[in-house]
Design a protein around this motif. Structure first.
Motif, PDB file in Angstrom:
ATOM      1  N   GLU A 519      -1.022  -7.441  -0.710  1.00 21.79           N
ATOM      2  CA  GLU A 519       0.663  -6.536  -1.746  1.00 21.79           C
ATOM      3  C   GLU A 519       0.385  -7.261  -3.032  1.00 21.79           C
ATOM      4  O   GLU A 519       1.306  -6.198  -3.414  1.00 21.79           O
ATOM      5  CB  GLU A 519       1.379  -6.600  -1.031  1.00 21.79           C
ATOM      6  N   PHE A 520       0.334  -8.136  -3.415  1.00 27.70           N
ATOM      7  CA  PHE A 520       0.140  -8.811  -4.741  1.00 27.70           C
ATOM      8  C   PHE A 520      -0.567  -8.126  -5.260  1.00 27.70           C
ATOM      9  O   PHE A 520      -0.696  -9.012  -6.735  1.00 27.70           O
ATOM     10  CB  PHE A 520       0.909  -9.997  -4.370  1.00 27.70           C
ATOM     11  N   GLN A 521      -2.054  -8.100  -4.986  1.00 29.74           N
ATOM     12  CA  GLN A 521      -3.101  -7.903  -6.175  1.00 29.74           C
ATOM     13  C   GLN A 521      -3.033  -7.220  -7.304  1.00 29.74           C
ATOM     14  O   GLN A 521      -3.548  -6.820  -8.141  1.00 29.74           O
ATOM     15  CB  GLN A 521      -4.077  -8.031  -5.104  1.00 29.74           C
ATOM     16  N   GLY A 522      -1.520  -6.399  -6.966  1.00 35.09           N
ATOM     17  CA  GLY A 522      -1.485  -5.512  -8.645  1.00 35.09           C
ATOM     18  C   GLY A 522      -0.316  -6.072  -9.551  1.00 35.09           C
ATOM     19  O   GLY A 522      -0.614  -6.156 -10.825  1.00 35.09           O
ATOM     20  N   GLU A 523       0.391  -7.154  -9.732  1.00 32.06           N
ATOM     21  CA  GLU A 523       0.923  -8.320 -10.110  1.00 32.06           C
ATOM     22  C   GLU A 523       0.178  -8.183 -11.499  1.00 32.06           C
ATOM     23  O   GLU A 523      -0.902  -9.288 -11.524  1.00 32.06           O
ATOM     24  CB  GLU A 523       1.812  -8.956  -9.301  1.00 32.06           C
TER      25      GLU A 523
END
Length: 658
Positions: A519-523
């Motif tokens: 869920e953080f990999q778009g940051e």
């Protein structure tokens, strides 16, 4: 090892000369007439070796040599969640709490005892004209200079004793500014280094201080004199920023190629460092060992190489002293070679900083440990050990119950350090000239296979066009070259970038961890780390570990379809299967809570950095990285209580237990 028999003799015979074992008290007045003691080379040598003995004691080998030289962006070991009044508070940068920690007083006393013994030799041999006596005098100056370098790096401004303790002498001295101490010690080395023998003709080779090391030590001390240090007001300053550097106490006079020079300003000391690096190179140039691993393997095999890459290494007595392969080195928890209690680790951020083709990475860093002879396990990524030394490479047979006192020597300076000091000094003076670039190329050439030299050595170094860019390259190169050798903490301090590197490291580790959660990999922050592996996969063949991936994520079709526990890899039915260990996933923690109705624990969907990241730099709280890092250790409470002039006020000490 040539020196060991002399050290043993001194240990058995005891110090039959003046000591200041309690720092402020003189005891055991000399049993020998001073003229007699220093009238023969052999008796003078016995006194000098009394200073070397202190290298074989815990305050040096288990503390100052490496364990206290943490936490940085390179050497970094996790303390517990709270300060505990031990060496771990040094790691968390909360050493201000350690005034009552017994090891602090022991280290203080040991250093000043070694300094006092060196001073006895300096006084006893003053005016002697015989070459052998002049060489011992120069060696004593070298020993004292190195001790003061360590003392100032550890405590900052300290009392300066330029003569030995005597009955009736005032020993309760106030602190002297470290820059004055560095200046005086540089001057003494400059005045006496020519009387020393080079290691390839010295009777003890690289196991006693020699001219090779003395020239390098002049350069090292000069860079520290040129650089920053913690001041009493808790800020980092160079001598130029707050002292009258034109005074005699802060000026060194020296002659190079028949030209007399003076060093007073920071710039002058960069020139002094450059001059003495070049002097060593012109008098005794040498090639670096083409095999980086072999440099340290030879130490584990008790092989020294006079005139080689290591300029000076502390000689230890097997079974009596030396904690290389005990508190630092590859982890070993069982087998015929004994066991370790590793107290020096390396940062995962440091591990990923290496170029993939840099041959130094897998020599320096390891998560493979031995649990028995020829049987390996995999450790956690946050327990990465220094692979340069290993009990399993030792050619002696210390026995399964052995631990400390390995007898493996500790390197205090290597020739690559001289090359990089020259590159740094030249860049500070003139920018990235061909001279500066040539030294950096020499060091990098050994780090890469011949077929990679065009890209990784020539193109890389030639592409460094600005002074600041070249400086950053030196900062990086010293990290890759000297990881685990306990130089980084003090390099970062003299460069005044310690706080910056802490903030950078915490950010890298945090983003590595977040990159492991989908869920953080778009940051934006995690993008540089998405190619890193969430897990590393490995198998074991004939007891030895091999990895399927070293740091990168595998494509889905390459990941093992099934993994087993490490202990199950040896079962016949699991032949060809893999176990796994967390890599980036080890750097983040999923928060949990308990269902009030059922008492069952569940994941909340929230995350925070792993405790490793939170605890490693706990004492440094500036998110900007601009303020001074509290890297100094306080003077022991008993020493302060026995003094009318010493205290621990200022110097950035962190005394909070948060």
């Amino acid at each position: 090892m040539k020196l060991n028999k002399y050290i043993i003799m001194t240990l058995i015979g005891g110090a039959s000369f003046t000591s200041c074992n309690d720092f402020l008290e003189v005891e055991s007045p000399s049993q020998f007439d001073t003229n007699y003691v220093f009238n023969t080379e052999s008796d003078a040598l016995k006194v000098l070796l009394g200073a070397y003995v202190e290298f074989d004691q815990d305050p040096f080998s288990s503390r100052m040599a490496n364990v206290w030289a943490q936490n940085t962006d390179v050497e970094c070991i996790a303390p517990g969640d709270k300060p505990d009044g031990s060496r771990r508070d040094v790691w968390s940068l909360q050493a201000g709490l350690l005034e009552n920690f017994g090891d602090v007083k022991k280290a203080w006393d040991s250093n000043y005892l070694a300094i006092d013994r060196a001073n006895q030799v300096i006084e006893g041999l003053a005016g002697k004209s015989e070459p052998a006596m002049k060489a011992l005098l120069a060696e004593a100056h070298c020993l004292r200079a190195h001790r003061y370098w360590m003392v100032c790096n550890t405590w900052g401004d300290v009392p300066y004793f330029a003569e030995s303790a005597k009955a009736g002498m005032e020993l309760d001295l106030p602190k002297t500014d470290k820059n004055i101490i560095f200046t005086k010690e540089i001057q003494a080395l400059v005045d006496h280094e020519a009387d020393l023998a080079f290691s390839d003709v010295h009777s003890a080779g690289v196991e006693r201080m020699n001219r090779d090391f003395a020239l390098g030590l002049i350069a090292r001390l000069s860079l520290f004199r040129a650089g920053y240090g913690m001041t009493a007001d808790g800020t980092m300053k160079r001598a130029d920023d707050y002292l009258d550097v034109t005074s005699e106490d802060l000026t060194v006079t020296y002659t190079i190629d028949g030209v007399e020079k003076k060093a007073s300003t920071s710039k002058d000391y960069y020139q002094l460092a450059k001059d003495y690096c070049q002097k060593l190179i012109s008098l005794k140039d040498r090639d670096l060992n083409p095999d980086f691993k072999d440099v340290f393997k030879k130490q584990c095999e008790f092989v020294t190489t006079p005139g080689g890459e290591i300029l000076f290494e502390v000689a230890h007595v097997e079974g009596n002293g030396g904690d290389v392969c005990w508190c630092i080195g590859q982890t070993v928890t069982g087998g015929s070679k004994g066991t370790t209690t590793i107290q020096v680790n390396l940062s995962p951020a440091y591990y990923i900083s290496f170029d993939d083709k840099d041959l130094r990475r897998d020599v320096t860093c390891t998560i493979v440990k031995y649990t028995n002879d020829n049987y390996q396990e995999v450790d956690n990524i946050t327990s990465m050990a220094v692979g340069k030394w290993s009990r399993m490479m030792m050619t002696s047979e210390p026995g399964a119950s052995s631990s400390k006192g390995t007898g493996v020597n500790w390197p205090l300076m290597r020739y690559s350090d001289v090359l990089l000091m020259l590159a740094e000094a030249e860049n500070e003076l003139n920018g990235p000239t061909e001279l500066a670039k040539a030294q950096l190329k020499k060091v990098r050439a050994r780090a890469f296979a011949a077929e990679d030299h065009v890209a990784k050595v020539e193109s890389y170094v030639n592409g460094l066009t600005g002074k600041e860019q070249f400086f950053e390259a030196i900062v990086d190169e010293r990290a890759w070259e000297f990881g685990g050798e306990a130089l980084r903490k003090y390099d970062l301090a003299r460069w005044n970038i310690y706080g910056k590197k802490i903030v950078e490291t915490k950010e890298i580790l945090t983003q590595m961890g977040r990159a492991s959660v989908e869920e953080f990999q778009g940051e934006a922050g995690v993008q540089p780390y998405l190619n890193l592996a969430r897990k590393l996969y490995y198998n074991r063949t004939n007891g030895l570990i091999s990895f399927l991936n070293d740091k990168y994520a595998l494509a889905p079709e390459e990941e093992p379809a099934e993994t087993v526990g490490s202990a199950d890899l040896d079962k016949a039915e699991n032949a060809g299967k893999y176990a796994s260990v967390n890599f980036t996933a080890a750097l983040i923690r999923a928060l949990t809570a308990k269902d009030p109705a059922t008492g069952e624990e569940y994941k909340t969907g929230e995350y925070e950095p792993a405790n490793y990241i939170k605890n490693c730099y706990r004492g440094y709280t500036d998110p900007t990285g601009q303020s001074a890092v509290p890297y100094l250790i306080p003077i022991g409470a008993e020493t302060v209580a026995n003094s009318t002039v010493l205290n621990n006020e200022g110097y950035g000490h962190v005394r909070t237990s948060n």
